[in-house]
Design a protein around this motif. Structure first.
Motif, PDB file in Angstrom:
ATOM      1  N   ALA A 879      18.366   9.163   5.903  1.00 32.13           N
ATOM      2  CA  ALA A 879      19.538   9.661   5.171  1.00 32.13           C
ATOM      3  C   ALA A 879      20.010   8.669   4.120  1.00 32.13           C
ATOM      4  CB  ALA A 879      20.670   9.970   6.144  1.00 32.13           C
ATOM      5  N   ILE A 880      19.880   7.370   4.401  1.00 33.56           N
ATOM      6  CA  ILE A 880      20.336   6.371   3.433  1.00 33.56           C
ATOM      7  C   ILE A 880      19.195   5.890   2.539  1.00 33.56           C
ATOM      8  CG2 ILE A 880      22.212   5.584   4.930  1.00 33.56           C
ATOM      9  CD1 ILE A 880      20.470   3.137   5.634  1.00 33.56           C
ATOM     10  N   GLY A 881      17.979   6.408   2.747  1.00 38.55           N
ATOM     11  CA  GLY A 881      16.856   6.046   1.891  1.00 38.55           C
ATOM     12  C   GLY A 881      16.286   4.677   2.175  1.00 38.55           C
ATOM     13  N   ASN A 882      16.431   4.176   3.427  1.00 40.46           N
ATOM     14  CA  ASN A 882      15.880   2.866   3.765  1.00 40.46           C
ATOM     15  C   ASN A 882      14.444   3.048   4.252  1.00 40.46           C
ATOM     16  OD1 ASN A 882      15.240   0.308   4.750  1.00 40.46           O
ATOM     17  ND2 ASN A 882      17.337  -0.081   5.457  1.00 40.46           N
ATOM     18  N   ALA A 883      13.517   3.102   3.280  1.00 36.08           N
ATOM     19  CA  ALA A 883      12.114   3.317   3.619  1.00 36.08           C
ATOM     20  C   ALA A 883      11.533   2.130   4.380  1.00 36.08           C
ATOM     21  CB  ALA A 883      11.311   3.562   2.346  1.00 36.08           C
ATOM     22  N   LEU A 916       3.822   4.495   4.689  1.00 33.34           N
ATOM     23  CA  LEU A 916       4.985   3.793   4.140  1.00 33.34           C
ATOM     24  C   LEU A 916       4.710   2.301   3.973  1.00 33.34           C
ATOM     25  CD1 LEU A 916       7.843   5.608   6.085  1.00 33.34           C
ATOM     26  CD2 LEU A 916       7.549   5.583   3.610  1.00 33.34           C
ATOM     27  N   TYR A 917       4.027   1.699   4.951  1.00 27.96           N
ATOM     28  CA  TYR A 917       3.676   0.272   4.830  1.00 27.96           C
ATOM     29  C   TYR A 917       2.783   0.047   3.603  1.00 27.96           C
ATOM     30  CZ  TYR A 917       5.464  -0.788   9.535  1.00 27.96           C
ATOM     31  OH  TYR A 917       6.259  -0.978  10.637  1.00 27.96           O
ATOM     32  N   ARG A 918       1.874   1.001   3.386  1.00 27.42           N
ATOM     33  CA  ARG A 918       0.977   0.874   2.232  1.00 27.42           C
ATOM     34  C   ARG A 918       1.779   0.936   0.934  1.00 27.42           C
ATOM     35  NH1 ARG A 918      -3.331   5.155   2.703  1.00 27.42           N
ATOM     36  NH2 ARG A 918      -4.137   3.681   4.271  1.00 27.42           N
ATOM     37  N   ASP A 919       2.734   1.878   0.841  1.00 22.87           N
ATOM     38  CA  ASP A 919       3.569   1.996  -0.356  1.00 22.87           C
ATOM     39  C   ASP A 919       4.365   0.724  -0.603  1.00 22.87           C
ATOM     40  OD1 ASP A 919       2.639   4.556  -0.670  1.00 22.87           O
ATOM     41  OD2 ASP A 919       4.411   5.516   0.198  1.00 22.87           O
ATOM     42  N   GLN A 920       4.775   0.074   0.487  1.00 17.55           N
ATOM     43  CA  GLN A 920       5.605  -1.124   0.374  1.00 17.55           C
ATOM     44  C   GLN A 920       4.773  -2.407   0.300  1.00 17.55           C
ATOM     45  OE1 GLN A 920       8.258  -0.829   3.794  1.00 17.55           O
ATOM     46  NE2 GLN A 920       8.624   1.338   3.312  1.00 17.55           N
ATOM     47  N   ARG A 921       3.446  -2.238   0.320  1.00 14.95           N
ATOM     48  CA  ARG A 921       2.519  -3.377   0.249  1.00 14.95           C
ATOM     49  C   ARG A 921       2.736  -4.377   1.388  1.00 14.95           C
ATOM     50  NH1 ARG A 921       2.496  -4.420  -6.351  1.00 14.95           N
ATOM     51  NH2 ARG A 921       1.895  -2.288  -6.890  1.00 14.95           N
ATOM     52  N   ARG A 922       3.040  -3.851   2.564  1.00 22.82           N
ATOM     53  CA  ARG A 922       3.191  -4.698   3.761  1.00 22.82           C
ATOM     54  C   ARG A 922       1.843  -4.665   4.482  1.00 22.82           C
ATOM     55  NH1 ARG A 922       8.710  -2.364   6.329  1.00 22.82           N
ATOM     56  NH2 ARG A 922       8.282  -3.930   7.940  1.00 22.82           N
ATOM     57  N   GLU A 926       0.437  -2.561   7.785  1.00 20.36           N
ATOM     58  CA  GLU A 926      -0.476  -1.445   7.516  1.00 20.36           C
ATOM     59  C   GLU A 926      -1.757  -1.588   8.341  1.00 20.36           C
ATOM     60  OE1 GLU A 926      -3.368   0.273   3.963  1.00 20.36           O
ATOM     61  OE2 GLU A 926      -1.870  -1.264   3.485  1.00 20.36           O
ATOM     62  N   GLN A 927      -2.275  -2.816   8.415  1.00 20.04           N
ATOM     63  CA  GLN A 927      -3.498  -3.042   9.200  1.00 20.04           C
ATOM     64  C   GLN A 927      -3.259  -2.784  10.686  1.00 20.04           C
ATOM     65  OE1 GLN A 927      -4.471  -7.064   8.087  1.00 20.04           O
ATOM     66  NE2 GLN A 927      -5.508  -6.441   6.187  1.00 20.04           N
ATOM     67  N   HIS A 928      -2.079  -3.156  11.173  1.00 17.76           N
ATOM     68  CA  HIS A 928      -1.760  -2.913  12.579  1.00 17.76           C
ATOM     69  C   HIS A 928      -1.728  -1.413  12.870  1.00 17.76           C
ATOM     70  CE1 HIS A 928      -0.028  -3.640  16.526  1.00 17.76           C
ATOM     71  NE2 HIS A 928       0.903  -2.724  16.256  1.00 17.76           N
ATOM     72  N   MET A 929      -1.131  -0.639  11.972  1.00 14.36           N
ATOM     73  CA  MET A 929      -1.071   0.813  12.175  1.00 14.36           C
ATOM     74  C   MET A 929      -2.462   1.434  12.072  1.00 14.36           C
ATOM     75  SD  MET A 929       1.846   1.974  13.034  1.00 14.36           S
ATOM     76  CE  MET A 929       1.936   0.461  14.013  1.00 14.36           C
ATOM     77  N   THR A 930      -3.274   0.910  11.182  1.00 11.43           N
ATOM     78  CA  THR A 930      -4.643   1.421  11.060  1.00 11.43           C
ATOM     79  C   THR A 930      -5.411   1.198  12.365  1.00 11.43           C
ATOM     80  OG1 THR A 930      -4.642   0.961   8.679  1.00 11.43           O
ATOM     81  CG2 THR A 930      -6.786   1.249   9.735  1.00 11.43           C
ATOM     82  N   ALA A 931      -5.184   0.043  12.967  1.00  6.99           N
ATOM     83  CA  ALA A 931      -5.837  -0.237  14.256  1.00  6.99           C
ATOM     84  C   ALA A 931      -5.310   0.698  15.351  1.00  6.99           C
ATOM     85  CB  ALA A 931      -5.596  -1.699  14.640  1.00  6.99           C
ATOM     86  N   ARG A 932      -4.029   0.966  15.360  1.00  8.34           N
ATOM     87  CA  ARG A 932      -3.460   1.880  16.349  1.00  8.34           C
ATOM     88  C   ARG A 932      -4.068   3.277  16.208  1.00  8.34           C
ATOM     89  NH1 ARG A 932      -1.517   0.917  20.540  1.00  8.34           N
ATOM     90  NH2 ARG A 932       0.570   1.818  20.614  1.00  8.34           N
ATOM     91  N   LEU A 933      -4.260   3.709  14.958  1.00  9.51           N
ATOM     92  CA  LEU A 933      -4.839   5.028  14.725  1.00  9.51           C
ATOM     93  C   LEU A 933      -6.303   5.071  15.147  1.00  9.51           C
ATOM     94  CD1 LEU A 933      -3.191   5.785  11.270  1.00  9.51           C
ATOM     95  CD2 LEU A 933      -2.953   7.192  13.322  1.00  9.51           C
ATOM     96  N   ALA A 934      -7.000   3.945  15.017  1.00  9.50           N
ATOM     97  CA  ALA A 934      -8.409   3.908  15.412  1.00  9.50           C
ATOM     98  C   ALA A 934      -8.567   3.894  16.924  1.00  9.50           C
ATOM     99  CB  ALA A 934      -9.079   2.668  14.809  1.00  9.50           C
TER     100      ALA A 934
END
Length: 944
Positions: A879-883, A916-922, A926-934
């Motif tokens: 709601a406040i746009g805190n991506a 979202l991590y990819r958009d924010q260049r974190r 992003e790598q941690h989430m990619t591992a979770r998805l794998a």
């Protein structure tokens, strides 16, 4: 004599065999007024009244002086300047010259001579007088006085034409006159002089039925429009046609034998005037298909089709038109006409429509003696000859709609293609013309076009060539020029060319092939010089804007105009294809056009440039502050900046959502204007913009930019010699470092800020610094060390009466206690915080507190409640746009759902987090989430 002044058509000065356009439309208007009164003074008031009418601009006198000054400067550049002069006296301004130099005065003199001469001599005088008319008087110019005077001149012109016709009828030239008189009768349906000549010419040519029909049509029109019958002369003619076959009045005189040099009609000749088909044409499939759709109203339909191809100079309008035309030749079996109108050709005046019509009439088989001397007559004959034909007319490089309108066929079966750097909106309104706004080439087509010029193999192996293509920004002419330079160059020279094109200071110099038609700077200059003064000034000032993409209100401040006036000026620039409205209310300028505008802006005085950009900076300072207040009202009250008095009241933002949308749209501009202010050492503006942007940057995860901004703001605060501002700015820099995970870099700044606030006795500063220190210790997993700082902050907020700060400190304390395993106490702190945060509608604080409660519930085995709490946190962050925090919450939601064996829900949440991590260049997250998805079956760790 070598100098001539032309009013009867475009207002030009004819010098040494070429036409000189004397400046902008208003400047030409001033010269035209002086020409109409050659050797007679016009007072300043009279000139102002005749130029602007009842609504002159605020500085009309000064503007008029500047026009006169420019005309004098123009005179100094022309040969034979001794033949004329612009003189000022107590009576006003006077154009001093031999009256015979002005075509209007010569026209009147020749007509007067003809009226007192023998028939043969009179005919020559009339022909010489009528040949001076090249179109409507004062073409392209308008004012109340000129419009009225134009009407009286056209009446004079008609009178002289009719007097000339009388002589020709007496000679027996009735058959030659029928086309011109038919056109005149159509244009002046109630003029009995025209009707008498038309009906007599028809009857003498043996077209008795047509003559009687013309009389009946005239009688009906007079009765309907005026309630009267034809006059006695026409009634007498009608009676004689009915009853007398031997009346000498009606008997045709023997026509003179044609002179041996007179051209004869060639009705079977089919004109094929199109230039050659362009070689190496690339892409544009969608645009060609759009032209196909526009031309569905051509042969066989009830109206002639017109399509306008508009676009900036060098974008490939002519090539597109020729490519389409050559592909569709079979649709136009009666031929194709082509005219280069020179609307924007440097050094060449626009082609007069009358001259184009003469060439078209000859191509259509008209004999010389039947081509009328005036534009209107030629246009009427042209429309007559084009009737029942299926033809394509290509009008290339048109200046404006007035240049095109006389050249349009009037009957079905024909298609007119027009190319122009103007959009020619009049053709769309009056003729329903189709419109093609030709854009630059996309990257892939740019690369293909360039590769075709220099060779595909070389393009693929030379990185410098790819850089050259990018620097041309999709403009076909730029690509052609660059390719011409690149062909045959060795690798070192190619790299030098690429460097010149990458550098904004040398790019336009590099895009010059050595001729006027292949020089981008000259190309853009011709479009700029064609603008009216206000639009030309606006274009130049746009070169000062620090960003290519600006909104309407920002542009209004830059130009120092009202939004309504700014919109009108921008519409003129859009019409000229120099700016583009790519989204509602937002305007963009092509990279290469922008470089030319910057060069023009650089010629302005330095003080004027700074004043202009300061207006824009003031706009962004005041608007950003207003948007920040709406976005995060609980974190702006403590800004240590001195009060700012904007030069214009900023708009009120209805809610946080509208403020966030404004920041999203304007952020690139805000970043650029801050950088400009930093370079100009506008320290106050740097500080104000940085403070107003910090919440937006935090919510968008722009940590690196935030650190750079606060570092620059700290330098600016030091330069302002404001210790309190410097201390608060240092605190913010430390928070930005901590948000980016640079805790060890943040701590020294916090300790220094704490010391400064203590020395200044600044309770608010001490409180917020303790709060920040506590958060840094939490992020360093030194939770026990954070608790004393939370306690100091809690006490400080309560003493300040800041309940939002108090509630957020309670939440922070709750998180630290939970990480120490003291869940019950941590939950109690959070439950105390929530009511305060709800009362003050602090969305950021509520989201963070729900996140803490979710963690506590998850760790204590209450998975369902944890899931609900994370969903509440997510809703508030969104709601406040805190991506930034939204991404973290999606990651934790995925872990909770995985623990509940909801594999589908977990993957969806982790995917959202990863994106979202990819958009924010974190990258690490992003790598941690990619591992979770794998490996979705991997057990979740609620301690994260």
């Amino acid at each position: 004599m070598s100098i001539r002044f032309a009013l009867l058509g475009d207002v030009v000065i004819r010098s040494g065999g070429s036409d000189v356009v004397p400046g902008s439309p208003r400047q030409r208007c001033v010269l035209a007024l002086l020409m109409t009164e050659v050797n007679r003074p016009l007072s300043l008031d009279t000139l102002i009244d005749r130029v602007w009418g009842t609504a002159p601009p605020p500085r009309a006198s000064a503007t008029l002086y500047s026009y006169i000054s420019r005309l004098r400067a123009l005179r100094a550049t022309l040969p034979h300047q001794e033949e004329w002069d612009l003189v000022r006296s107590s009576a006003g301004y006077t154009l001093r010259a031999d009256e015979s130099l002005v075509d209007l005065a010569r026209f009147r003199s020749l007509a007067d001579q003809a009226r007192g001469a023998s028939a043969e001599e009179a005919k020559g005088r009339y022909e010489e007088a009528l040949a001076l008319w090249r179109g409507r008087p004062f073409a392209g110019l308008t004012s109340d006085w000129l419009d009225a005077y134009r009407g009286s001149l056209e009446a004079e012109h008609l009178r002289v034409r009719l007097e000339h016709h009388e002589l020709l009828l007496d000679e027996g030239r009735h058959a030659d006159l029928v086309p011109a008189l038919t056109a005149l009768a159509s244009e002046h349906p109630l003029d009995e002089r025209v009707a008498h000549q038309h009906i007599l010419a028809l009857y003498r040519s043996g077209r008795h039925a047509a003559a009687l029909t013309a009389y009946e049509e005239l009688r009906g029109q007079l009765a309907e429009a005026l309630g009267v019958d034809p006059g006695p002369r026409l009634q007498e003619l009608h009676q004689r046609m009915l009853v007398s076959s031997g009346d000498l009045l009606l008997a045709p005189a023997a026509p003179p034998a044609p002179a041996p040099s007179t051209a004869t009609r060639q009705p079977t000749r089919i004109p094929r005037q199109l230039p050659a088909r362009p070689t190496g044409f690339i892409g544009r499939d969608d645009t060609l298909a759009l032209l196909d759709r526009h031309t569905e109203a051509s042969p066989g339909h009830d109206a002639p089709a017109v399509s306008v191809i508009g676009g900036m100079g060098g974008v490939g309008k002519t090539w597109l038109a020729l490519q389409w035309a050559h592909t569709h030749l079979d649709a136009f079996p009666d031929g194709q006409l082509y005219a280069q109108l020179h609307g924007f050709s440097p050094g060449t005046p626009p082609t007069a429509p009358g001259d184009v019509l003469h060439a078209f009439l000859v191509a259509l088989g008209a004999v010389d003696r039947e081509i009328p001397p005036d534009t209107e007559g030629r246009a009427a004959l042209y429309r007559t000859l084009m009737a029942e034909r299926r033809m394509l007319v290509l009008l290339d490089n048109a200046r404006d709609s007035d240049q095109v309108l006389p050249l349009l066929p009037a009957t079905p079966g024909c298609l007119t293609l027009v190319t122009s750097r103007n959009r020619l909106s009049t053709l769309k309104v009056r003729w329903g013309a189709g419109s093609v706004d030709l854009a630059v080439l996309p990257a892939a087509e740019s690369a293909r076009l360039f590769a075709r010029r220099v060779g595909s193999a070389r393009t693929e192996t030379e990185p410098a060539l790819r850089d050259i293509v990018r620097s041309c920004a999709g403009l076909p002419l730029a690509l052609d020029i660059a390719a011409a330079h690149a062909v045959g160059l060795p690798a070192p020279a190619l790299h030098q060319l690429a460097r010149e094109l990458r550098d904004p200071r040398t790019r336009l110099d590099a895009l010059d092939a050595g001729e006027v038609s292949t020089n981008l700077r000259i190309l853009f200059a011709s479009s700029h010089q064609a603008l009216e003064p206000e639009a030309a000034r606006a274009f130049r000032l746009l070169g000062l804007a620090p960003h290519l993409d600006l909104g309407l209100l920002a542009l209004a401040r830059l130009l120092d105009l009202s939004p309504t006036r700014t919109r009108r000026v921008l519409r003129v620039l859009e019409e000229a294809c120099l700016v583009r409205r790519h989204r509602p209310g937002r305007y963009h300028m092509h990279d290469l056009v922008r470089l030319y505008a910057e060069e023009q802006a650089a010629e302005l005085p330095a003080g004027s440039r700074d004043e202009t950009v300061r207006r824009l900076a003031d706009f962004y300072v005041s608007n950003a502050h207003a948007a920040h207040q709406a976005l995060d009202p609980h974190r702006t009250a403590d800004d240590p900046l001195p009060a700012h008095r904007p030069k214009a009241e900023p708009p009120a933002f209805d809610d946080a959502e509208s403020a966030l949308a404004w920041f999203e749209a304007e952020y690139p501009c805000l970043r650029e204007i801050t950088a400009y202010a930093r370079r100009r050492r506008w320290h106050a503006e740097v500080c104000r913009l940085t403070w107003s942007l910090h919440t937006f940057r935090w919510r968008r995860g722009l940590f690196t930019e935030s650190i750079e901004a606060w570092s620059a703001a700290l330098d600016a605060a030091a330069a302002l010699d404001d210790p309190r501002l410097a201390a608060h700015t240092r605190l913010r820099l430390a928070v930005a470092l901590a948000q980016a995970g640079r805790y060890e870099d943040a701590l020294p700044h916090l300790e220094q800020a704490l010391s400064r606030f203590a020395a200044q006795g600044d309770l608010a500063g001490l409180t917020r610094t303790h709060h920040a220190l506590a958060e840094v210790h939490v992020r360093r997993d030194a939770h026990e060390s954070s608790l004393p700082h939370f306690a100091e902050a809690l006490d400080g907020y309560r003493r300040l009466g800041d309940q939002v700060g108090e509630a957020n400190t309670l939440n922070g304390t709750g998180w630290a206690l939970a990480r120490l395993g003291r869940y019950t106490s941590g939950e109690e702190h959070c439950l105390k915080a929530l009511p305060l945060l709800k009362h003050h509608r602090d969305g950021e604080g509520q989201a963070a507190t729900w996140d803490t409660l979710a963690h506590i519930m998850w760790r204590t085995g209450r998975t369902e409640r944890a899931l609900h709490a994370y969903e509440q946190a997510l809703r508030h962050f969104q709601a406040i746009g805190n991506a930034n925090r939204e991404a973290d919450t999606w990651a934790k939601l995925g872990d909770v759902r995985a623990e509940r064996d909801d594999r589908h829900g977990a993957r969806k949440a982790w995917t959202n987090a990863r994106d979202l991590y990819r958009d924010q260049r974190r990258t690490a997250e992003e790598q941690h989430m990619t591992a979770r998805l794998a490996s979705p079956a991997r057990p979740a760790d609620p301690s994260r």
